[in-house]
Design a protein around this motif. Structure first.
Motif, short mmCIF file in Angstrom:
data_model
loop_
_atom_site.label_atom_id
_atom_site.label_comp_id
_atom_site.label_asym_id
_atom_site.label_seq_id
_atom_site.Cartn_x
_atom_site.Cartn_y
_atom_site.Cartn_z
N GLU A 257 30.90 54.24 -15.03
CA GLU A 257 30.52 55.53 -15.64
C GLU A 257 30.12 56.53 -14.57
N THR A 258 29.33 56.09 -13.60
CA THR A 258 28.94 56.95 -12.49
C THR A 258 29.68 56.46 -11.25
N PRO A 259 30.63 57.24 -10.74
CA PRO A 259 31.39 56.79 -9.57
C PRO A 259 30.50 56.73 -8.33
N THR A 260 30.86 55.84 -7.43
CA THR A 260 30.12 55.73 -6.17
C THR A 260 30.54 56.87 -5.25
N LYS A 261 29.76 57.10 -4.21
CA LYS A 261 30.15 58.11 -3.22
C LYS A 261 31.49 57.76 -2.60
N LEU A 262 31.72 56.49 -2.34
CA LEU A 262 32.99 56.07 -1.75
C LEU A 262 34.16 56.42 -2.68
N GLN A 263 34.00 56.18 -3.97
CA GLN A 263 35.05 56.53 -4.93
C GLN A 263 35.29 58.04 -4.95
N LEU A 264 34.20 58.80 -4.92
CA LEU A 264 34.34 60.26 -4.88
C LEU A 264 35.04 60.72 -3.60
N LEU A 265 34.64 60.14 -2.46
CA LEU A 265 35.26 60.50 -1.18
C LEU A 265 36.75 60.17 -1.18
N GLU A 266 37.11 59.00 -1.71
CA GLU A 266 38.52 58.61 -1.75
C GLU A 266 39.32 59.55 -2.64
N LEU A 267 38.75 59.95 -3.75
CA LEU A 267 39.44 60.88 -4.64
C LEU A 267 39.59 62.26 -4.00
N ALA B 63 39.69 62.87 -0.83
CA ALA B 63 40.67 62.73 0.25
C ALA B 63 42.09 62.72 -0.30
N ALA B 64 42.32 62.02 -1.38
CA ALA B 64 43.66 61.96 -1.97
C ALA B 64 44.10 63.34 -2.45
N ILE B 65 43.20 64.06 -3.10
CA ILE B 65 43.52 65.40 -3.59
C ILE B 65 43.74 66.34 -2.42
N GLY B 66 42.88 66.25 -1.40
CA GLY B 66 43.03 67.11 -0.22
C GLY B 66 44.35 66.86 0.50
N THR B 67 44.73 65.59 0.62
CA THR B 67 45.99 65.25 1.27
C THR B 67 47.18 65.78 0.48
N ALA B 68 47.15 65.62 -0.82
CA ALA B 68 48.24 66.11 -1.66
C ALA B 68 48.33 67.64 -1.61
N THR C 29 50.32 71.75 -6.66
CA THR C 29 48.92 72.13 -6.86
C THR C 29 48.76 72.96 -8.13
N HIS C 30 49.64 73.94 -8.31
CA HIS C 30 49.57 74.76 -9.53
C HIS C 30 49.78 73.90 -10.76
#
Length: 146
Positions: free
Chosen positions: A7-17, A19-24, A116-117
């Motif tokens: 329910e509450t994501p960890t910081k690592l999960q947030l960072l990975e997400l 990073a994935a969005i930033g890379t894309a 992105t759009h």
């Protein structure tokens, strides 16, 4: 959230997400820039020029040596997308300024970022407003440490 995500994501999960969005988003930006004959770094320079910016500040933003910025700016200047101006308060400092053509090109690059759009189009007005507010809260802390 999916059944496998807490329910509450960890910081690592947030960072990975993030990073994935930033890379894309970066891949999408680079592809749109390439359509205009720009490298992703050249387009990034244009995107940073909301006003005059010293060459050294550009090097800091790009996380590279000032000598690298000289070559990048030379190529952009050769295409008429930027110009160099002496700083009014210190003539030794050279500011880089986007030309009207440079501002037009980076506007078109941003408009052509189809992936992105498309991703943002999946959000409704309320989700868009929430995402914007959350990103605005994160931005100062991220830019402070940059």
């Amino acid at each position: 959230m999916s059944a496998t995500t807490p329910e509450t994501p960890t910081k690592l999960q947030l960072l990975e997400l993030l990073a994935a969005i930033g890379t894309a988003q970066w891949r999408d930006f680079a592809a749109a820039a390439a359509h205009h004959g720009l490298t992703s770094t050249q387009a990034k320079v244009l995107a940073q020029l909301n006003g005059p910016l010293p060459m050294r500040a550009l090097a800091t933003l790009l996380v590279c040596d000032a000598s690298n910025v000289t070559g990048i700016v030379d190529r952009l200047e050769g295409r008429g997308l930027v110009r160099r101006e002496a700083d009014a308060s210190d003539r030794r400092v050279k500011n880089v300024v986007a030309t009207d053509e440079g501002r037009d090109v980076i506007r078109r690059v941003r408009e052509e970022m189809q992936a992105t759009h498309g991703a943002l189009d999946t959000l409704g007005a309320e989700d868009s407003a929430t995402l914007y507010a959350l990103l605005e809260r994160l931005r100062p802390g991220m830019e402070k440490n940059a």
